[in-house]
Every structure is written in structure tokens, then in C-alpha cells.
Motif scaffolding. Sequence first.
Motif, mmCIF file in Angstrom:
data_model
loop_
_atom_site.group_PDB
_atom_site.id
_atom_site.type_symbol
_atom_site.label_atom_id
_atom_site.label_comp_id
_atom_site.label_asym_id
_atom_site.label_seq_id
_atom_site.Cartn_x
_atom_site.Cartn_y
_atom_site.Cartn_z
ATOM 1 N N ALA A 117 0.834 -1.210 0.000
ATOM 2 C CA ALA A 117 0.000 0.000 0.000
ATOM 3 C C ALA A 117 0.864 1.253 0.000
ATOM 4 O O ALA A 117 0.560 2.229 -0.699
ATOM 5 C CB ALA A 117 -0.930 -0.020 1.216
ATOM 6 N N ALA A 118 1.940 1.249 0.783
ATOM 7 C CA ALA A 118 2.834 2.411 0.837
ATOM 8 C C ALA A 118 3.535 2.623 -0.498
ATOM 9 O O ALA A 118 3.705 3.758 -0.956
ATOM 10 C CB ALA A 118 3.856 2.227 1.949
ATOM 11 N N THR A 119 3.931 1.516 -1.134
ATOM 12 C CA THR A 119 4.597 1.610 -2.440
ATOM 13 C C THR A 119 3.639 2.133 -3.498
ATOM 14 O O THR A 119 3.991 3.006 -4.303
ATOM 15 C CB THR A 119 5.151 0.235 -2.841
ATOM 16 O OG1 THR A 119 6.041 -0.237 -1.830
ATOM 17 C CG2 THR A 119 5.895 0.325 -4.162
ATOM 18 N N ASP A 120 2.422 1.605 -3.490
ATOM 19 C CA ASP A 120 1.429 2.021 -4.484
ATOM 20 C C ASP A 120 1.009 3.479 -4.316
ATOM 21 O O ASP A 120 0.551 4.113 -5.274
ATOM 22 C CB ASP A 120 0.188 1.123 -4.394
ATOM 23 C CG ASP A 120 0.455 -0.305 -4.840
ATOM 24 O OD1 ASP A 120 1.513 -0.543 -5.462
ATOM 25 O OD2 ASP A 120 -0.387 -1.186 -4.558
ATOM 26 N N ALA A 121 1.157 4.017 -3.102
ATOM 27 C CA ALA A 121 0.719 5.389 -2.834
ATOM 28 C C ALA A 121 1.726 6.444 -3.285
ATOM 29 O O ALA A 121 1.424 7.642 -3.241
ATOM 30 C CB ALA A 121 0.458 5.556 -1.333
ATOM 31 N N ARG A 122 2.888 6.014 -3.724
ATOM 32 C CA ARG A 122 3.987 6.950 -3.987
ATOM 33 C C ARG A 122 3.620 8.059 -4.978
ATOM 34 O O ARG A 122 3.870 9.236 -4.742
ATOM 35 C CB ARG A 122 5.210 6.180 -4.483
ATOM 36 C CG ARG A 122 6.434 7.058 -4.750
ATOM 37 C CD ARG A 122 7.589 6.215 -5.283
ATOM 38 N NE ARG A 122 8.735 7.031 -5.609
ATOM 39 C CZ ARG A 122 9.678 7.388 -4.742
ATOM 40 N NH1 ARG A 122 9.590 7.001 -3.486
ATOM 41 N NH2 ARG A 122 10.702 8.125 -5.128
ATOM 42 N N SER A 123 3.028 7.691 -6.102
ATOM 43 C CA SER A 123 2.725 8.690 -7.141
ATOM 44 C C SER A 123 1.751 9.746 -6.634
ATOM 45 O O SER A 123 1.944 10.949 -6.837
ATOM 46 C CB SER A 123 2.164 8.012 -8.389
ATOM 47 O OG SER A 123 3.143 7.182 -8.983
ATOM 48 N N ALA A 124 0.689 9.303 -5.957
ATOM 49 C CA ALA A 124 -0.293 10.249 -5.424
ATOM 50 C C ALA A 124 0.319 11.100 -4.316
ATOM 51 O O ALA A 124 0.000 12.284 -4.187
ATOM 52 C CB ALA A 124 -1.508 9.490 -4.898
ATOM 53 N N GLN A 125 1.201 10.500 -3.531
ATOM 54 C CA GLN A 125 1.873 11.239 -2.460
ATOM 55 C C GLN A 125 2.714 12.371 -3.038
ATOM 56 O O GLN A 125 2.663 13.517 -2.551
ATOM 57 C CB GLN A 125 2.751 10.268 -1.659
ATOM 58 C CG GLN A 125 3.388 10.863 -0.419
ATOM 59 C CD GLN A 125 4.191 9.826 0.364
ATOM 60 O OE1 GLN A 125 4.206 8.647 0.023
ATOM 61 N NE2 GLN A 125 4.865 10.268 1.414
ATOM 62 N N ILE A 126 3.461 12.096 -4.091
ATOM 63 C CA ILE A 126 4.301 13.122 -4.713
ATOM 64 C C ILE A 126 3.439 14.189 -5.383
ATOM 65 O O ILE A 126 3.751 15.382 -5.317
ATOM 66 C CB ILE A 126 5.275 12.479 -5.724
ATOM 67 C CG1 ILE A 126 6.315 11.627 -4.979
ATOM 68 C CG2 ILE A 126 5.969 13.541 -6.560
ATOM 69 C CD1 ILE A 126 7.237 10.836 -5.891
ATOM 70 N N ALA A 127 2.349 13.763 -6.010
ATOM 71 C CA ALA A 127 1.472 14.733 -6.679
ATOM 72 C C ALA A 127 0.873 15.715 -5.675
ATOM 73 O O ALA A 127 0.813 16.929 -5.934
ATOM 74 C CB ALA A 127 0.367 14.000 -7.438
ATOM 75 N N LEU A 128 0.425 15.209 -4.524
ATOM 76 C CA LEU A 128 -0.136 16.085 -3.499
ATOM 77 C C LEU A 128 0.943 17.002 -2.929
ATOM 78 O O LEU A 128 0.698 18.189 -2.693
ATOM 79 C CB LEU A 128 -0.767 15.248 -2.388
ATOM 80 C CG LEU A 128 -1.402 16.022 -1.231
ATOM 81 C CD1 LEU A 128 -2.481 16.978 -1.719
ATOM 82 C CD2 LEU A 128 -1.973 15.054 -0.191
ATOM 83 N N LEU A 129 2.134 16.455 -2.721
ATOM 84 C CA LEU A 129 3.239 17.281 -2.221
ATOM 85 C C LEU A 129 3.544 18.413 -3.194
ATOM 86 O O LEU A 129 3.724 19.567 -2.777
ATOM 87 C CB LEU A 129 4.474 16.401 -2.022
ATOM 88 C CG LEU A 129 5.742 17.122 -1.545
ATOM 89 C CD1 LEU A 129 5.523 17.792 -0.196
ATOM 90 C CD2 LEU A 129 6.913 16.134 -1.482
ATOM 91 N N LYS A 130 3.592 18.112 -4.473
ATOM 92 C CA LYS A 130 3.848 19.144 -5.481
ATOM 93 C C LYS A 130 2.793 20.245 -5.403
ATOM 94 O O LYS A 130 3.118 21.446 -5.441
ATOM 95 C CB LYS A 130 3.858 18.525 -6.876
ATOM 96 C CG LYS A 130 4.040 19.537 -7.999
ATOM 97 C CD LYS A 130 4.024 18.864 -9.363
ATOM 98 C CE LYS A 130 4.177 19.894 -10.478
ATOM 99 N NZ LYS A 130 4.165 19.248 -11.824
ATOM 100 N N ASP A 131 1.538 19.851 -5.272
ATOM 101 C CA ASP A 131 0.450 20.828 -5.243
ATOM 102 C C ASP A 131 0.597 21.808 -4.090
ATOM 103 O O ASP A 131 0.409 23.018 -4.257
ATOM 104 C CB ASP A 131 -0.903 20.116 -5.130
ATOM 105 C CG ASP A 131 -1.335 19.473 -6.435
ATOM 106 O OD1 ASP A 131 -0.678 19.705 -7.465
ATOM 107 O OD2 ASP A 131 -2.333 18.722 -6.414
ATOM 108 N N ILE A 132 0.929 21.309 -2.899
ATOM 109 C CA ILE A 132 0.950 22.233 -1.755
ATOM 110 C C ILE A 132 2.284 22.971 -1.624
ATOM 111 O O ILE A 132 2.319 24.078 -1.085
ATOM 112 C CB ILE A 132 0.558 21.534 -0.442
ATOM 113 C CG1 ILE A 132 1.580 20.514 0.014
ATOM 114 C CG2 ILE A 132 -0.822 20.917 -0.555
ATOM 115 C CD1 ILE A 132 1.343 20.021 1.430
ATOM 116 N N VAL A 133 3.373 22.378 -2.126
ATOM 117 C CA VAL A 133 4.638 23.124 -2.148
ATOM 118 C C VAL A 133 4.506 24.323 -3.079
ATOM 119 O O VAL A 133 5.073 25.397 -2.821
ATOM 120 C CB VAL A 133 5.807 22.215 -2.567
ATOM 121 C CG1 VAL A 133 7.062 23.036 -2.876
ATOM 122 C CG2 VAL A 133 6.122 21.211 -1.465
ATOM 123 N N ASN A 134 3.737 24.168 -4.137
ATOM 124 C CA ASN A 134 3.566 25.248 -5.109
ATOM 125 C C ASN A 134 2.528 26.279 -4.671
ATOM 126 O O ASN A 134 1.950 26.980 -5.510
ATOM 127 C CB ASN A 134 3.211 24.679 -6.474
ATOM 128 C CG ASN A 134 4.436 24.156 -7.207
ATOM 129 O OD1 ASN A 134 5.560 24.546 -6.904
ATOM 130 N ND2 ASN A 134 4.239 23.275 -8.171
#
Length: 414
Positions: free
Chosen positions: A34-51
Motif C-alpha cells: 500500500a505504501a509503495t502504491d501510494a507513492r505517485s499520489a503522495q508526490i502529486a499532493l506534495l507538489k500541489d501544496i509546495v507550489n
Amino acid sequence: MRYNPYMPSLAAVAAMVAAIPAIAAQPDKQILKAATDARSAQIALLKDIVNIDSGSGDAQGSARVMARLVPELKAIGATIETIPAEAPGLGDNVVARLTGKGRGRILIIGHIDTVFPAGTVAERPFRMDEKRAYGPGVSDEKGGVVQALTALKLLHDLKETNYASITFLIETSEETGSPGTRKLIDRLVHEADVELNVEPGDAPDAITVWRKGSATIKLTVHGRAAHAGVAPQDGRNAAAELIHQIGTLDRFPKSGDGLTANLTTLRAGNRVNVIPDLATADINVRVRTADQFAGILAAFEASARQTMIPDTKVDVSTTPSFPPLPNNPATDRLAAQAKAIYADLGLTLGMAGNGGASESALAAAAGTPALDGLGPVGGGFHSVDEYLDLPSLTPRLYLFTKLLIQLGAAPPTK
């Protein structure tokens, strides 16, 4: 039993057992997948809020970040409470709550405010290379906030409810000492069995088991203005006296694991042809024990009574931030638990401490076991070089998720 000369002694048996290779612990495959599969969505959300610029005091920026995070929390069944800041000019805080069927009452604390002014994102938005992600607040602490939210999603998807409650405080003023949440934090830590903080882990791969406390000493010098060319002798130069007062810093370390004191801001004058009548400086002080601060404050107060320039007056004031998080048995037990979880992955979790203060010190001071530095590994904090270590994303998410599961089922004793 009769003596048998061929029977090995107890000591020999113990030695043989010790020589048997230990069977390596295995990770929980379901959580790891589950943690491995979540990686892409985790990075996408991080990108959104860092920006999104969200420096401390940027209430609009904070609101935009919360608007991106809150729907994600609602989607997993969290109840949301938006709580106004306890000090003016700060963004609203969010408390998300999940209710389960177990014993542990877990408090997670993360912050979305950064030290960077509005416009920083336009200059250097989120970016990645093979090993690192970059951007304002990417590690301190938006990476940790996204990790915590993602872990809660994993619990939801895995149908893990063996906890009494999980409360996630997302605050907006940690970088200035949490003036917008002190009463709220005090209430929440007393309601919890344990506090977990998603500040970034230290490189190469460590959690935080101690932190320094922080405070600011402000020096304000009052002088007398005069024309710098016609009658400078009539003035009393506040800036010159301030430079004299700052010399007290030479008596204290600037770096290291113990007490440190550093000049951070300096202001004087507003006209190039006027002797300044006002000058101020901020001294950032970090301490391992609360009593250390009294000594450095006394030194500046003594200096203030001995001015170099006649007829100037020096005021010394303080602004506390966080108390120290000292080494303590409750944190050590939580750290050992985290270390064992990490070992499931064949990884070694380090134990470290640093001069960055955090809310975990408030939890520990209230008697609530606290563990810090549970976010992804990072570095370059508060600088243009701030980064998040991408290889740490999945292992740290696994660690945090499994720690939530274990503490929900068997919380520490307060």
C-alpha cells in the motif's frame, strides 16, 4: 540428573544459540504494498501544496493549502474542525479526527507554514531529480504533512480501525513558535496517549529523540537623533551602542549540540544623513536545558546597564518559543519501537537530535510521550537548498503507518 561429561555447559549452550544466525524480520507485505502504491499520489499532493506560498503570517496562502488538504481528509471519513488562530494575522488551523474501535488516542502534529515570503514559489517552484525533491517547505514540513495524510488514507483503505482516535493537527505558525496554537496544542496533548510529529528526519536516516528549546532576546537601543553633517555631536548613536551590546555574543557558542546564540536581525536608522535614535537586534537562543536561558539573559541584561555611548538606553526583552525536548525514557521507548519497525525493511533507523524546536517539546512537557522527526528525510532547511530525500518516502510512510497501527492497539502509558 547425573553429570554427563559430554553435555555442554550452560555457558556453551548460550554461546551456540548466540551463534545461530537471527531470522530476519519480515515487513508487513500488505502495508508495504500500500505504501509503495501510494507513492505517485503522495508526490502529486506534495507538489500541489509546495507550489502554494504559505509563509508564517500568510493567511490566504495557508487557506489555499488547507483547501487542497481538507477534501482529502473528508474523503476518508475524518471530521474537520477549522479553528481560528490564537494570534492576529495568522492562518486558521485544522483539526481532523478519525474514530476507531481500539484503545490508543494518537495525536499527529504537522505544520504548513514556511519561512519563505510570498513570491518564492514563482522563483523556484517544486521540482525533482532522481534522488531529491526541491521547493519552499518541501521538507519543513509539507513533506511530513503529506506523509501523515497518506498514512491515514492507508489505514482507511486497509480497514484498520484498531485505535480509539487519531487526531491530526495541521497548524500555521510553528515557524514562529506556534503563537496561533498554544492553547489548542495544550488541550490536544492532554487528551492524547501519544504525540507523533512529522518534522523531517535528519540525514542520512534518523528520527529525532531530543531537541533544543528556543527563544529570542530582543535588544532595543534608544538614542538621540541629530544631523549627521551639521551637528553629529548632538546625537547619541543608537546603532553604535547596539554594536557594542551585540559584543556580548562573543561569550557564547554559535554552533554545536549545547547552548547557542546567534544574531538574526539588525535594524537601525532610516535616513543616511541622520544619526539614528533607535536600533534593534534579535538574538536567537537555543538551549538543551531550560535553565541555560537564564544565564544568557542575565549576561545581556548586565551589558545593558553598562552603555558605551552616554545618554543611550538599552531595553532587553524576550519572546519564548518552545521548551527543550530532553532525552527521556518515554521518547526512547517510542524510538526503539520505531527502530524495530524499520528493521522489518532491513533498514537501520538512526537516533539524533538538533537545534530545531518543535511542538513535541510541548507534548513531553505535558507528560505525553512524544516522538519527532518522523517525516521523510530532508536537509537544507530554511534555505534555497532545502530538499526532500525521495528514496526515504516509501520506507518512512511504511514506518509511520505501522507505528500508528501498533500505538492504536497498544498505546504507551502516560
